[in-house]
Design a protein around this motif. Structure first.
Motif, short mmCIF file in Angstrom:
data_model
loop_
_atom_site.label_atom_id
_atom_site.label_comp_id
_atom_site.label_asym_id
_atom_site.label_seq_id
_atom_site.Cartn_x
_atom_site.Cartn_y
_atom_site.Cartn_z
N GLU A 1 16.88 7.56 6.11
CA GLU A 1 16.43 6.84 4.92
C GLU A 1 15.98 5.41 5.25
N ASP A 2 16.49 4.85 6.34
CA ASP A 2 16.12 3.48 6.69
C ASP A 2 14.77 3.38 7.40
N GLU A 3 14.17 4.50 7.76
CA GLU A 3 12.84 4.46 8.38
C GLU A 3 11.82 4.01 7.34
N LEU A 4 10.83 3.25 7.80
CA LEU A 4 9.82 2.71 6.89
C LEU A 4 8.73 3.72 6.56
N VAL A 5 8.54 4.73 7.42
CA VAL A 5 7.53 5.77 7.20
C VAL A 5 8.24 7.11 7.25
N GLU A 6 7.84 8.02 6.37
CA GLU A 6 8.48 9.32 6.28
C GLU A 6 8.27 10.13 7.55
N LYS A 7 9.20 11.04 7.83
CA LYS A 7 9.18 11.81 9.07
C LYS A 7 7.97 12.73 9.13
N ASP A 8 7.62 13.38 8.00
CA ASP A 8 6.48 14.29 8.05
C ASP A 8 5.18 13.54 8.34
N ILE A 9 5.08 12.33 7.82
CA ILE A 9 3.90 11.52 8.12
C ILE A 9 3.88 11.13 9.60
N ARG A 10 5.04 10.78 10.13
CA ARG A 10 5.09 10.41 11.56
C ARG A 10 4.68 11.57 12.43
N ILE B 1 0.88 -1.17 0.00
CA ILE B 1 0.00 0.00 0.00
C ILE B 1 0.92 1.23 0.00
N ARG B 2 0.80 2.05 -1.03
CA ARG B 2 1.71 3.19 -1.18
C ARG B 2 0.90 4.45 -1.50
N ASP B 3 1.39 5.58 -0.96
CA ASP B 3 0.79 6.87 -1.31
C ASP B 3 1.30 7.37 -2.66
N ALA B 4 2.51 7.00 -2.99
CA ALA B 4 3.14 7.37 -4.27
C ALA B 4 4.18 6.29 -4.58
N PRO B 5 4.67 6.25 -5.81
CA PRO B 5 5.65 5.19 -6.13
C PRO B 5 6.88 5.20 -5.24
N THR B 6 7.26 6.35 -4.72
CA THR B 6 8.47 6.41 -3.89
C THR B 6 8.17 6.62 -2.42
N ARG B 7 6.92 6.55 -2.01
CA ARG B 7 6.55 6.81 -0.61
C ARG B 7 5.82 5.59 -0.05
N SER B 8 5.84 5.47 1.26
CA SER B 8 5.13 4.38 1.93
C SER B 8 3.63 4.69 2.00
N GLY B 9 2.92 3.79 2.61
CA GLY B 9 1.47 3.99 2.75
C GLY B 9 1.07 4.59 4.08
N GLY B 10 1.98 5.36 4.73
CA GLY B 10 1.65 5.94 6.03
C GLY B 10 0.50 6.90 5.97
N GLU B 11 0.44 7.74 4.93
CA GLU B 11 -0.64 8.71 4.82
C GLU B 11 -1.97 8.01 4.56
N TRP B 12 -1.93 6.90 3.80
CA TRP B 12 -3.16 6.14 3.56
C TRP B 12 -3.71 5.60 4.88
#
Length: 1130
Positions: A252-261, A167-178
């Motif tokens: 970079e090794d975090e699975l979810v982006e900092k702004d989403i966290r 589940i991804r928000d964008a091709p280069t982002r995780s699905g944290g926002e979803w």
């Protein structure tokens, strides 16, 4: 995870697994080996996915994904995956589901993944509000709970998929926002907080990767190998980072982006603030409801069921919300909100889940009573000690609290030593007075002065100017103003008018608060004047007025001082007027009661109340004896156990007892002083020992005393049968409970008898033992005749009747009991009118009540056969027994009349003792003279107790019982000098005669003709017999028989037949001569001969039976071949 691994290590292992799976999901490709496209395997795979994609099916499903084509079934698999996810409850199952979905994603990234994400998103939507609005509250709650249970595993799997790049928000982002948007949609517009458990579940497993939360420093775990004394050093040497960085070298090794966290964390913290606000609101609502329950309890003395249910429901909801808030606070590392406390919660009535507090209060009260404290019970202690503090509800400026006054209060303790010296001096003087009483001349100075000096002080006091008392002239109650209250004066007037209606703690405390807001010097004077003018008949208001004064006196001490001064002045006035006893008795009672209540509130100084006791003891006579008794009853217990007064007051009590022993008081005064003394100083006694019962005994008693009803009797029977009947203790307890019917509700005695009957099938010896014990109890009651056992005797007789109703005993026991109730203890079993019986006096009507209870219970069963005759005989003797008593009270007379009307509505009661004695003699004579006729009447009607016809042996046994039951009173009758009636046995010919035979044949033919549906199909012989016996008139039948015989004798070859014809209403008979050799004549003759043979055989059997019965009766009468003497009572 291993038990020894720390939380940080577990989180690191999860992070590595997710990172590896995320790297695998980036690679897409088809299997290189040949794939299977069979329908059977594809169908099995879809079925297995629907069942579960957890750890149990993981390997098989992964193998099928690698070996099957699956291209034609992508949509079905995408729809089946959410169903399989629902059954993934554990963490290992959730991870297995993520691996299965990852395998499908790697094969079909464009076909499978979008369809799956859409299906998971539709499964995580909140409930439809319009659908919930149509449901009831209970249905809504169940629906929301089911939704949460269904969405919890789906949410966890979605979180894993968002971390592993499915589940991804964008091709280069995780699905944290979803995930964040999904949680926001679930949590928003949810006033009932039904989705709160979903957030809790999410945070327990994913707070670190999605929110970046780390535990604070204070919660760092202590190593198991740490030694005592090394924790401080370890804390100083530890780095400032509270949680290990999980081996992550860079962002970079975090699975979810900092702004989403950061956004996710801020959203969760905002949601917690809203939950905290709702928790505070619910807490206040619960306190308010608690207060209302307390007020309702004060008003009505109980809490109604609907209010209690609402409170329990609110408490359950609040506790659920509190638990969720605490869990959320721990997961987000945020402090819990401060819940407000209310001063009124201590007085609330605790219901529902707070039952433990009630138990502790009961234990405290029991300990209080055992120790003999200052108060009789816990409620009295709360009334006099738990006083409301006005500072909590009234501003300090209104109460007039300032630093100067507080400093003055602090300086008040400087005179403590001086007061202590004065108290010691007073104790020394009292001890000297006690020593003076023991001196030889002490008897002349009982009242503290010589006899010659008694009158002088009295004359001097009468000559002095008497101040006008404020209480003897009863003031009128302030009237309610006709205009609406406008200013402080009108408000105070309205408040004073309401005070007589303030008869509980809540109302009087509220009145104190209202007066505090109206505080002024004039208001305080008006209040004191009002309190000194209480009507002398309203002593019930004085404890509440005393509480009002005690509440206000803490901040307005001039009210207490002025009121105590007025009461002291009134007490002195009443001392001077001690010769006026009757007119001022109520005034004295009101004055002493008011002073006693103020003393217990510590408004009256100790030295003043002790001085009043000393004044009354010094003049120990007249009204002062009553004053001492009132003071002891009012505040003696308090003074004797108060630290400040117990020594001096104990000495005064000893002095009072000495003077009481030296004086000769009348009985009334002695009783007053004794009661008051033991009320103030009760004797020590050991606490009552409660009987210890075993759990099985408590269970059996609970079943029969509490649970047993008509609806639960089957359940009780099953539970009783499940007991260990082989255990002697259990058997003994059951026997004890089943033989004490007086401990049950009177209406449940029938149910106890029913249980005894049902248990007879499984434990017959138990039922026999119960019946034996009941009969023994009835016999013991007749022998002892104790008034305290009357209730038990009534229950035992009722129980015996119910046992007969349920066929556990025979009618013989019932009649034996009835005869024993009216004959036991009398000389030779014969009650006499003027002959006293120690255990059945003529003015004791309790046995009549027992007979009435037994007849009301089972008398209606004796309505036919020998039982009816036996009951009729007993009723004759019972009327004689009633007339041997004194005239019955109205209630007993009504009871006897109702009982007799219920079983014998047409019974004519005998009016005098002579008629009753003659009726008894006739009854005994007919019983002895006519045994044969009695048997004949009872035969065919005397049925068994169970409603079926008895056998021949049973009839014989019943007749023997009848003879024993009826003849037993004859054996116990006393001799009589009156003319003697000698009865001798006379043998009579017993049997039916010809007329009875003809009547019997006629009735039999009529019965057969009327009731048989096959009457037209009888043979000719039966038809001829019925015609001859029923159709022909008796006279014509006789002539026909005579003519037939004569004709046969005259003409041997001819047989005469009678032909009946009818014209109108007249019957005509014609004779027909038929040759004897004809078929009709031969058949008729053979049928007649056969009938005669059968009739002779039947007659012989009947005669043999009658002769046997006659022989047995003659044998029984020969055993009693002595004269029977009947004495007429006169």
């Amino acid at each position: 995870m291993e038990p020894g691994i720390s939380k940080s290590d577990e989180e690191k292992v999860r992070h590595d697994k997710r990172a590896q799976l995320k790297a695998l999901n980036v690679q897409h490709g088809e299997p290189t080996k040949a794939l299977d496209s069979s329908l059977k395997r594809h169908t099995a795979l879809i079925r297995r996915i629907r069942q579960s994609i957890g750890l149990d099916n993981r390997d098989q499903i992964l193998n099928d994904i690698e070996t099957l084509t699956l291209e034609k079934y992508i949509e079905e698999i995408a729809g089946a995956v959410p169903e399989g996810i629902v059954r993934c409850k554990l963490e290992k199952d959730v991870w297995s589901a993520a691996e299965v979905i990852s395998a499908l994603h790697r094969r079909f990234p464009t076909k499978f993944t979008p369809a799956l994400v859409a299906a998971l998103g539709s499964a995580l939507v909140p409930s439809n509000k319009s659908a919930l609005a149509t449901m009831t509250a209970d249905q809504r709650e169940k629906e929301e709970a089911a939704r949460v249970m269904r969405q919890r595993p789906i949410l966890r799997v979605c979180a894993e998929l968002a971390l592993v790049n499915i589940i991804r928000d964008a091709p280069t982002r995780s699905g944290g926002e979803w995930i964040m948007k999904l949680m926001r949609e679930l949590l928003s517009n949810d006033p009932s907080l039904s989705s709160l458990p979903l957030l809790t579940t999410f945070l327990k497993s994913y707070s670190r990767p999605f929110l970046g939360l780390v535990p604070p420093v204070a919660s760092k775990q202590i190593s198991a190998s740490a030694e005592p004394g090394t924790l401080a050093c370890g804390a100083s040497d530890a780095p400032e980072v509270a949680f290990p960085p999980l081996g992550v070298e860079a962002e970079e090794d975090e699975l979810v982006e900092k702004d989403i966290r950061d956004r996710f964390k801020k959203m969760c913290e905002g949601y917690f603030e809203n939950v905290a606000k709702k928790l505070v609101i619910e807490h206040k609502r619960l306190q308010e409801q608690d207060r209302r329950n307390h007020e309702a309890y004060i008003r009505s003395g109980e809490i109604f069921e609907d209010r209690q249910q609402a409170y329990e429901k609110m408490t359950k909801s609040y506790e659920k919300l509190l638990t969720s808030s605490q869990t959320l606070s721990e997961l987000l590392y945020l402090p819990m909100p401060t819940l407000p406390t209310s001063s009124s919660t201590g007085n609330s009535i605790q219901i529902g889940t707070n039952a433990g507090a009630l138990l502790s209060d009961d234990a405290e009260e029991a300990a209080f009573a055992a120790l003999g404290g200052k108060w009789e019970d816990e409620e009295e202690r709360r009334f006099f000690e738990d006083i409301q503090d006005l500072r909590e509800v009234v501003p300090k400026s209104i109460l007039g609290i300032d630093d100067g006054r507080e400093s003055v209060k602090e300086n008040d303790g400087s005179d403590a030593e001086a007061r202590k010296n004065a108290e010691d001096e007073e104790v020394r003087r009292l001890q000297e007075e006690l020593a003076g009483l023991e001196a030889p001349g002490g008897a002349l100075q009982v009242n503290g002065k010589a006899d010659s000096e008694e009158e002088a002080p009295g004359e001097e006091e009468d000559g002095a100017a008497t101040p006008t008392p404020s209480t003897p002239k009863e003031g009128s109650r302030p009237t309610t103003p006709t205009l609406a209250p406008q200013g402080p004066s009108q408000l105070l007037t309205a408040l004073l008018a309401r005070l007589p209606d303030c008869t509980n703690r809540t109302l009087i405390d509220q009145a104190a608060v209202e007066f505090a807001f109206l505080n002024s010097k004039a208001a305080r004077k008006r209040l004191v004047r009002f309190l000194t003018q209480v009507p002398k008949t309203r002593t019930d208001l004085l404890p509440h007025y005393s509480r009002l004064v005690a509440t206000i006196n803490r901040y307005m001490p001039d009210i207490g001082v002025e009121l105590v001064a007025a009461l002291d002045e009134e007490f002195r006035y009443l001392q001077r007027k001690k010769n006026v006893m009757v007119e001022l008795a109520e005034v004295r009672l009101k004055n002493i009661t008011f002073i006693s209540n103020l003393t217990k509130f510590k408004v009256v100084p100790p030295h003043l109340i002790l001085h009043m006791f000393k004044v009354c003891i010094d003049d120990f006579s007249g009204t002062n004896v009553d004053n001492l008794a009132l003071l002891l009853e009012g505040c003696g217990r308090f003074l004797l156990r108060n630290e400040e007064t117990k020594q001096r007051f104990g000495t005064m009590l000893e002095l009072m007892k000495r003077k009481q022993g030296l004086l000769h008081l009348d009985q009334r005064q002695t009783m007053l002083l004794e009661n008051a003394y033991y009320q103030a100083n009760p004797p020590e006694r050991a606490p009552r020992q409660e009987k210890e019962r075993t759990p099985i005994e408590l269970f059996i008693r609970h079943l029969l005393y509490d649970i047993l009803t008509k609806r639960t009797i089957d359940k009780v029977l099953k539970l009783l049968r499940k007991l260990d009947w082989e255990d002697p203790h259990t058997h003994r307890v059951l026997h004890k409970v089943f033989t004490k019917p007086h401990k049950l509700r009177y209406g449940n005695i029938a149910l106890l008898a029913m249980l005894t009957y049902d248990l007879q099938r499984y434990h017959p010896e138990f039922s026999i033992a119960v019946v034996d014990q009941v009969l023994e109890d009835i016999r013991r009651g007749l022998e002892q005749n104790m008034y305290s056992a009357n209730q038990r005797r009534v229950a035992a007789v009722k129980y015996l009747g119910e046992l007969y109703i349920y066929r556990l005993i025979s009618s013989g026991l019932i009649f034996d009991t009835l005869w024993a109730l009216v004959t036991f203890g009398h000389p030779k079993g014969h009650p006499l009118p003027q002959f006293p019986c120690p255990i059945d006096m003529s003015d004791d009507f309790f046995r009549i009540r027992l007979v009435g209870v037994l007849l009301d219970t089972c008398g209606m069963c004796f309505d036919r056969g020998s039982q009816k005759r036996k009951l009729d005989n007993f009723l004759v003797f019972f009327q004689y027994y009633l007339l041997c008593k004194e005239p019955m009270p109205m209630d007993v007379d009504f009871m006897v009349t109702d009982s007799l009307e219920a079983i014998r509505p047409k019974l004519v009661l005998l009016k005098n003792i002579e008629d009753a004695a003659n009726a008894v003699d006739e009854m005994f004579a007919s019983t002895v003279q006519g045994p044969g006729s009695g048997v004949g009447e009872g035969s065919g009607d005397d049925s068994g107790d169970d409603g079926e016809r008895p056998t021949k042996d049973e009839d014989e046994d019943e007749d023997e019982e009848d003879a024993t039951t009826i003849d037993s009173p004859i054996d116990e009758r006393g001799p009589s000098p009156e003319p003697t009636l000698v009865v001798t046995s006379s043998q009579e010919t017993i049997g039916p005669n010809e007329e009875e035979d003809a009547e019997f044949a006629k009735e039999l033919a009529k019965l057969v003709t009327d009731t048989s549906t096959e009457s037209r199909k009888v043979d000719r012989r039966t038809a001829q017999t019925l015609w001859e016996s029923a159709v022909l008139p008796p006279g014509m039948r006789k002539r026909h028989e005579e003519g037939e015989g004569s004709t046969e004798n005259a003409n041997p070859g001819i047989m005469n037949f009678t032909m009946l014809t009818k014209r109108g209403n007249k019957q005509q008979v014609r004779q027909l001569a038929i040759p004897s050799e004809s078929t009709l004549a031969i058949q008729t003759r053979s049928a007649q001969e056969q009938d005669k043979v059968e009739q002779q055989h039947l007659k012989r059997l009947v005669l043999d039976y009658e002769q046997r019965e006659e022989a047995e009766e003659i044998k029984a009468l020969e055993a009693k071949n002595r004269p029977i003497k009947i004495r007429l009572a006169g």
